[in-house]
Every structure is written in structure tokens, then in C-alpha cells.
Design a protein around this motif. Structure first.
Motif, mmCIF file in Angstrom:
data_model
loop_
_atom_site.group_PDB
_atom_site.id
_atom_site.type_symbol
_atom_site.label_atom_id
_atom_site.label_comp_id
_atom_site.label_asym_id
_atom_site.label_seq_id
_atom_site.Cartn_x
_atom_site.Cartn_y
_atom_site.Cartn_z
ATOM 1 N N ASP A 139 2.281 6.242 21.794
ATOM 2 C CA ASP A 139 3.760 6.067 21.466
ATOM 3 C C ASP A 139 4.856 5.619 23.112
ATOM 4 N N ARG A 140 4.702 7.055 23.262
ATOM 5 C CA ARG A 140 5.511 7.230 24.838
ATOM 6 C C ARG A 140 5.221 5.907 25.713
ATOM 7 N N ILE A 141 3.957 5.594 25.948
ATOM 8 C CA ILE A 141 3.252 4.754 26.277
ATOM 9 C C ILE A 141 3.901 3.386 26.276
ATOM 10 N N ASP A 142 3.939 3.161 24.632
ATOM 11 C CA ASP A 142 4.687 1.426 24.747
ATOM 12 C C ASP A 142 5.890 1.130 24.540
ATOM 13 N N LYS A 143 6.596 2.475 24.366
ATOM 14 C CA LYS A 143 8.082 2.181 24.419
ATOM 15 C C LYS A 143 7.884 2.526 26.023
ATOM 16 N N TYR A 144 8.243 1.693 26.863
ATOM 17 C CA TYR A 144 8.339 1.988 28.067
ATOM 18 C C TYR A 144 9.814 1.299 28.484
ATOM 19 N N ARG A 145 10.475 1.324 29.431
ATOM 20 C CA ARG A 145 11.841 0.833 30.027
ATOM 21 C C ARG A 145 12.022 0.129 30.741
ATOM 22 N N GLU A 146 12.202 -0.941 31.522
ATOM 23 C CA GLU A 146 12.544 -2.024 32.086
ATOM 24 C C GLU A 146 14.241 -1.360 33.298
ATOM 25 N N ASP A 147 14.431 -0.309 33.352
ATOM 26 C CA ASP A 147 15.259 0.136 33.669
ATOM 27 C C ASP A 147 15.658 -1.153 35.505
ATOM 28 N N GLN A 148 16.903 -1.656 35.541
ATOM 29 C CA GLN A 148 16.407 -1.759 37.202
ATOM 30 C C GLN A 148 17.786 -1.924 37.931
ATOM 31 N N PHE A 149 17.348 -2.536 39.467
ATOM 32 C CA PHE A 149 18.919 -2.427 40.100
ATOM 33 C C PHE A 149 18.447 -4.404 39.637
ATOM 34 N N TYR A 150 19.575 -4.488 40.430
ATOM 35 C CA TYR A 150 19.821 -6.280 40.416
ATOM 36 C C TYR A 150 20.996 -6.860 41.533
ATOM 37 N N ILE A 151 20.671 -8.103 42.195
ATOM 38 C CA ILE A 151 21.292 -7.959 43.006
ATOM 39 C C ILE A 151 21.304 -9.888 42.929
ATOM 40 N N GLY A 152 22.208 -10.455 43.489
ATOM 41 C CA GLY A 152 22.483 -12.437 42.763
ATOM 42 C C GLY A 152 23.129 -12.739 43.993
ATOM 43 N N PHE A 153 23.401 -14.057 44.187
ATOM 44 C CA PHE A 153 23.800 -14.974 44.902
ATOM 45 C C PHE A 153 23.901 -16.436 43.946
ATOM 46 N N ARG A 193 20.466 -0.233 32.848
ATOM 47 C CA ARG A 193 19.869 0.728 31.306
ATOM 48 C C ARG A 193 18.820 -0.361 30.748
ATOM 49 N N ASP A 194 17.462 0.106 30.612
ATOM 50 C CA ASP A 194 17.131 -0.789 29.207
ATOM 51 C C ASP A 194 17.102 -0.233 27.949
ATOM 52 N N ILE A 195 16.872 -0.573 26.709
ATOM 53 C CA ILE A 195 16.449 0.384 25.729
ATOM 54 C C ILE A 195 15.956 -0.727 24.697
ATOM 55 N N PRO A 196 14.245 -0.027 24.786
ATOM 56 C CA PRO A 196 13.810 -0.864 23.615
ATOM 57 C C PRO A 196 14.167 -0.710 22.320
ATOM 58 N N LEU A 197 13.996 -2.226 22.171
ATOM 59 C CA LEU A 197 14.230 -2.610 20.139
ATOM 60 C C LEU A 197 12.613 -2.558 19.917
ATOM 61 N N ASN A 198 11.295 -2.539 20.108
ATOM 62 C CA ASN A 198 10.694 -2.383 19.702
ATOM 63 C C ASN A 198 9.357 -1.503 20.317
ATOM 64 N N SER A 199 8.367 -1.299 19.924
ATOM 65 C CA SER A 199 7.384 -0.213 19.985
ATOM 66 C C SER A 199 6.635 -0.803 20.922
ATOM 67 N N PHE A 217 11.189 -6.693 23.398
ATOM 68 C CA PHE A 217 12.463 -6.804 22.802
ATOM 69 C C PHE A 217 13.634 -5.409 23.641
ATOM 70 N N ALA A 218 14.132 -6.036 23.750
ATOM 71 C CA ALA A 218 15.046 -4.777 23.907
ATOM 72 C C ALA A 218 16.507 -5.681 24.809
ATOM 73 N N GLU A 274 23.421 -7.585 27.310
ATOM 74 C CA GLU A 274 22.297 -8.292 27.410
ATOM 75 C C GLU A 274 21.729 -8.218 26.151
ATOM 76 N N PHE A 275 20.488 -9.387 25.685
ATOM 77 C CA PHE A 275 19.739 -8.994 24.757
ATOM 78 C C PHE A 275 18.891 -9.632 25.444
ATOM 79 N N ARG A 276 17.083 -8.417 25.817
ATOM 80 C CA ARG A 276 16.263 -9.256 26.848
ATOM 81 C C ARG A 276 14.844 -9.178 26.161
ATOM 82 N N TRP A 277 14.008 -10.216 26.558
ATOM 83 C CA TRP A 277 12.442 -10.826 26.236
ATOM 84 C C TRP A 277 12.191 -10.847 27.526
#
Length: 221
Positions: free
Chosen positions: A24-38, A65-71, A75-76, A124-127
Motif C-alpha cells: 500500500d505504501r509503494i502503490d500510493k507514491y507521489r509525483e512531487d515536482q518542480f516545474y519550469i515553463g516558457f 505537491r502531489d496528493i494521490p486520490l487512489n491507491s 489520479f491525484a 490542478e487535477f492530475r492523470w
């Protein structure tokens, strides 16, 4: 035999529970990310005389900061904090009269600049097609970014001056990003008015800018 059987059952259940917790701990990973855009900013005019003179652009960077919505973790929700810088080039000449009211004039042969910085709060909603071990994946992120604008300056051929009271300091933009791995397309459109209506002097033409931003955004894990 009862006691060994009970102990064996207890340790088996304990091991199974610990393994389930780890999965369960592994499945509920987070995609915390830095971003840069032009992005390029395409200004939607409110009156026919308005036109762009040269390229207008937008730069952004921050952290989400990524907040998972399912195991499964595909979706986050994303909640972030960032910085943006906007640079508009157009024939729009901003001037203030003796009453500090805003006057607008449109000079077809002149290049006038409007620049401002922003503190941004993306939501944002993330898929995505990622897993706990796959770091290259397809994604679609969409939502709303709230901005607090500051250091707002207009510059024409003669001078540069602050127009902070004439531009809305609080704003909102809807945005969508999609792509694979690090490279992603980015589209954003302003939802709130650009100018402060009470800043216009009597007789000035009501005017607003609704910029469409199109560019690239890079996500760094």
C-alpha cells in the motif's frame, strides 16, 4: 500443539499485514515536482485598433505537491507555489492624467511594453500513466492558477512608470498541460479582468486584455 499453531498464525498474519502495508505504501507514491515553463502570450484585443508589436512572453517556475486520490496513484490533486513573469508588447500606450486616472492611446508605429511579476498558486487535477517504478509516462494536468501580481510597469518611448493600481492585483487563470516525460505542451487563458475598471478616466474607451498563453512546461522529479 495449540500454542505453536496460535503463534504461527499470529506471525503469519503479522507478516501478511506488514507486506500489505508495504504494498500500500509503494502503490500510493507521489509525483512531487518542480516545474519550469516558457510560453508565448497571444493578446485578445477588446477594440479593433489594438495590435501586438513583437513577441509577448511568459516565464514560470515553481513546485507542486502531489496528493494521490487512489491507491494506484494515477489520479491525484496538485497544489503548488510558484513565480511568473509576463512581458507584453503592443501598440497600447498607457498614460496617467493629472488626476491619476488611466488614459489609453493606440499608436500603430510604436512598441509599448507592459511587464509584471506574479506569485502563483496552481491547483490542478492530475492523470498519468505512471507507476511507483515508472518515471517516464504520459500525463494530462488541468486546473486553475491563482495569481497575486506585483511590480507592474508600463514603458513607452519616453518613460517607464508603475501602473500597479490600474491592473488587477488578484487574478485567476485556467491551464492545461499534456505530454510525455519531461516535455509537455502548456495552454492557459486568463479568467479574470486584466484592467481595474475604476482606473479609466472619463471618456476613455473601456478596454481589456485576455491573453492566451501557449508554450512548453518541463516537470522535474
Amino acid at each position: 500443539m495449540t500454542r505453536p499453531f496460535v503463534l504461527l498464525t499470529f506471525f503469519y498474519l503479522l507478516a501478511f499485514f506488514a507486506h500489505s502495508q508495504e504494498v500500500d505504501r509503494i502503490d500510493k507514491y507521489r509525483e512531487d515536482q518542480f516545474y519550469i515553463g516558457f510560453s508565448l502570450a497571444i493578446q485578445d484585443q477588446g477594440i479593433p485598433e489594438f495590435k501586438q508589436n513583437g513577441f509577448s512572453n511568459y516565464f514560470q517556475l515553481g513546485f507542486i505537491r502531489d496528493i494521490p486520490l487512489n491507491s494506484k496513484g494515477n489520479f491525484a490533486l496538485g497544489i503548488g507555489l510558484g513565480y511568473g513573469f509576463t512581458h507584453f508588447n503592443s501598440n497600447l500606450n498607457l498614460l496617467e492624467n493629472s488626476n491619476n486616472d488611466l488614459n489609453l492611446s493606440h499608436l500603430n508605429d510604436s512598441k509599448n511594453k507592459l511587464t509584471y511579476s506574479s506569485v502563483t498558486f496552481p491547483l490542478e487535477f492530475r492523470w498519468r500513466t505512471s507507476t511507483s517504478t515508472e518515471t517516464a509516462f504520459w500525463r494530462i494536468y488541468g486546473g486553475v492558477s491563482f495569481q497575486w501580481n506585483y511590480r507592474i510597469y508600463a514603458k513607452n518611448e519616453n518613460m517607464s512608470f508603475s501602473v500597479s493600481k490600474d491592473i488587477q492585483n488578484i487574478g485567476a487563470t485556467t491551464h492545461l498541460s499534456f505530454g510525455y516525460n519531461t516535455w509537455n505542451f502548456y495552454i492557459a487563458y486568463k479568467l479574470t479582468p486584466f484592467f481595474n475598471p475604476i482606473s479609466f478616466s472619463n471618456g476613455a474607451t473601456p478596454f481589456d486584455i485576455s491573453p492566451l498563453k501557449i508554450g512548453l512546461i518541463f516537470y522535474i522529479l
